[in-house]
Design a protein around this motif. Structure first.
Motif, PDB file in Angstrom:
ATOM      1  N   PRO A  68       0.812  -1.220   0.000  1.00  0.00           N
ATOM      2  CA  PRO A  68       0.000   0.000   0.000  1.00  0.00           C
ATOM      3  C   PRO A  68       0.846   1.271   0.000  1.00  0.00           C
ATOM      4  O   PRO A  68       1.958   1.286   0.539  1.00  0.00           O
ATOM      5  CB  PRO A  68      -0.808  -0.115   1.289  1.00  0.00           C
ATOM      6  N   ILE A  69       0.275   2.321  -0.590  1.00  0.00           N
ATOM      7  CA  ILE A  69       0.926   3.630  -0.661  1.00  0.00           C
ATOM      8  C   ILE A  69       0.071   4.626   0.108  1.00  0.00           C
ATOM      9  O   ILE A  69      -1.154   4.662  -0.049  1.00  0.00           O
ATOM     10  CB  ILE A  69       1.093   4.080  -2.125  1.00  0.00           C
ATOM     11  N   PHE A  70       0.728   5.456   0.915  1.00  0.00           N
ATOM     12  CA  PHE A  70       0.042   6.432   1.758  1.00  0.00           C
ATOM     13  C   PHE A  70       0.525   7.843   1.446  1.00  0.00           C
ATOM     14  O   PHE A  70       1.691   8.040   1.079  1.00  0.00           O
ATOM     15  CB  PHE A  70       0.313   6.125   3.237  1.00  0.00           C
ATOM     16  N   ASP A  71      -0.372   8.813   1.625  1.00  0.00           N
ATOM     17  CA  ASP A  71       0.034  10.212   1.482  1.00  0.00           C
ATOM     18  C   ASP A  71       0.575  10.706   2.821  1.00  0.00           C
ATOM     19  O   ASP A  71       0.658   9.951   3.799  1.00  0.00           O
ATOM     20  CB  ASP A  71      -1.122  11.082   0.973  1.00  0.00           C
ATOM     21  N   GLN A  72       0.929  11.990   2.888  1.00  0.00           N
ATOM     22  CA  GLN A  72       1.518  12.548   4.103  1.00  0.00           C
ATOM     23  C   GLN A  72       0.526  12.624   5.262  1.00  0.00           C
ATOM     24  O   GLN A  72       0.929  12.749   6.406  1.00  0.00           O
ATOM     25  CB  GLN A  72       2.116  13.915   3.805  1.00  0.00           C
ATOM     26  N   PHE A 102       4.502   7.495   0.815  1.00  0.00           N
ATOM     27  CA  PHE A 102       5.133   6.485   1.653  1.00  0.00           C
ATOM     28  C   PHE A 102       4.623   5.106   1.265  1.00  0.00           C
ATOM     29  O   PHE A 102       3.435   4.937   0.984  1.00  0.00           O
ATOM     30  CB  PHE A 102       4.806   6.741   3.128  1.00  0.00           C
ATOM     31  N   ILE A 103       5.515   4.131   1.252  1.00  0.00           N
ATOM     32  CA  ILE A 103       5.148   2.749   0.956  1.00  0.00           C
ATOM     33  C   ILE A 103       5.300   1.940   2.242  1.00  0.00           C
ATOM     34  O   ILE A 103       6.330   2.034   2.916  1.00  0.00           O
ATOM     35  CB  ILE A 103       6.031   2.159  -0.155  1.00  0.00           C
ATOM     36  N   LYS A 104       4.272   1.179   2.558  1.00  0.00           N
ATOM     37  CA  LYS A 104       4.319   0.358   3.766  1.00  0.00           C
ATOM     38  C   LYS A 104       5.081  -0.922   3.451  1.00  0.00           C
ATOM     39  O   LYS A 104       4.615  -1.777   2.699  1.00  0.00           O
ATOM     40  CB  LYS A 104       2.917   0.044   4.270  1.00  0.00           C
ATOM     41  N   ILE A 105       6.263  -1.030   4.043  1.00  0.00           N
ATOM     42  CA  ILE A 105       7.129  -2.193   3.869  1.00  0.00           C
ATOM     43  C   ILE A 105       7.422  -2.753   5.252  1.00  0.00           C
ATOM     44  O   ILE A 105       8.047  -2.076   6.069  1.00  0.00           O
ATOM     45  CB  ILE A 105       8.432  -1.820   3.137  1.00  0.00           C
ATOM     46  N   ARG A 106       6.942  -3.951   5.538  1.00  0.00           N
ATOM     47  CA  ARG A 106       7.146  -4.615   6.838  1.00  0.00           C
ATOM     48  C   ARG A 106       6.745  -3.702   8.009  1.00  0.00           C
ATOM     49  O   ARG A 106       7.533  -3.460   8.923  1.00  0.00           O
ATOM     50  CB  ARG A 106       8.589  -5.077   6.975  1.00  0.00           C
ATOM     51  N   ASN A 107       5.562  -3.160   7.926  1.00  0.00           N
ATOM     52  CA  ASN A 107       4.980  -2.290   8.962  1.00  0.00           C
ATOM     53  C   ASN A 107       5.716  -0.964   9.154  1.00  0.00           C
ATOM     54  O   ASN A 107       5.492  -0.276  10.142  1.00  0.00           O
ATOM     55  CB  ASN A 107       4.857  -3.024  10.301  1.00  0.00           C
ATOM     56  N   ASN A 108       6.597  -0.607   8.229  1.00  0.00           N
ATOM     57  CA  ASN A 108       7.259   0.693   8.257  1.00  0.00           C
ATOM     58  C   ASN A 108       6.827   1.464   7.019  1.00  0.00           C
ATOM     59  O   ASN A 108       6.774   0.910   5.925  1.00  0.00           O
ATOM     60  CB  ASN A 108       8.787   0.547   8.248  1.00  0.00           C
ATOM     61  N   LYS A 109       6.537   2.747   7.192  1.00  0.00           N
ATOM     62  CA  LYS A 109       6.177   3.593   6.044  1.00  0.00           C
ATOM     63  C   LYS A 109       7.430   4.333   5.614  1.00  0.00           C
ATOM     64  O   LYS A 109       7.955   5.174   6.334  1.00  0.00           O
ATOM     65  CB  LYS A 109       5.040   4.534   6.412  1.00  0.00           C
ATOM     66  N   LEU A 110       7.903   3.982   4.419  1.00  0.00           N
ATOM     67  CA  LEU A 110       9.173   4.513   3.906  1.00  0.00           C
ATOM     68  C   LEU A 110       8.941   5.381   2.690  1.00  0.00           C
ATOM     69  O   LEU A 110       8.044   5.125   1.890  1.00  0.00           O
ATOM     70  CB  LEU A 110      10.115   3.363   3.542  1.00  0.00           C
TER      71      LEU A 110
END
Length: 113
Positions: A62-66, A104-112
């Motif tokens: 998933p991709i998230f905004d700010q 931000f991309i959620k990778i292993r519960n981290n938003k990077l």
């Protein structure tokens, strides 16, 4: 067909509308594709991206905004040994795309980034 172009995504959404030419012989979805190409009516768009932080993007992440709203998903991603960072394609709302578009991309519960 593949990750960026499928039954649900037209060439316009997949940033491939330059491959579709007006022809005398219509094909399946011809009117819809030409309409999207001319009028830019599609809401979502495939974009390419590179990671600013260490991480490898993968399909369906998933991709998230700010503001922490989910706005899209990664369609394909990989680590580039030449660029030494993660790169990929994602589908996001056209209205959010700018030269300085940051997400931000959620990778292993981290938003990077």
């Amino acid at each position: 067909y593949g990750n960026e172009l499928n039954d649900e995504r037209t060439p316009s959404v997949s940033a491939l509308s330059w491959l579709v030419k007006e022809k005398g012989i219509p094909f399946f979805g011809y009117e819809k594709i030409l309409s999207e190409k001319k009028e830019k009516t599609h809401q979502m768009q495939i974009i390419n991206f590179e990671m600013l932080e260490p991480g490898i993007p993968r399909e369906k992440f998933p991709i998230f905004d700010q503001d922490d709203h989910q706005i899209g998903t990664v369609t394909s991603g990989i680590y580039s040994p030449i660029l030494e960072k993660g790169i990929g394609f994602a589908i996001v709302p056209r209205s959010m795309i700018t030269n300085e578009f940051e997400f931000f991309i959620k990778i292993r519960n981290n938003k990077l980034k």
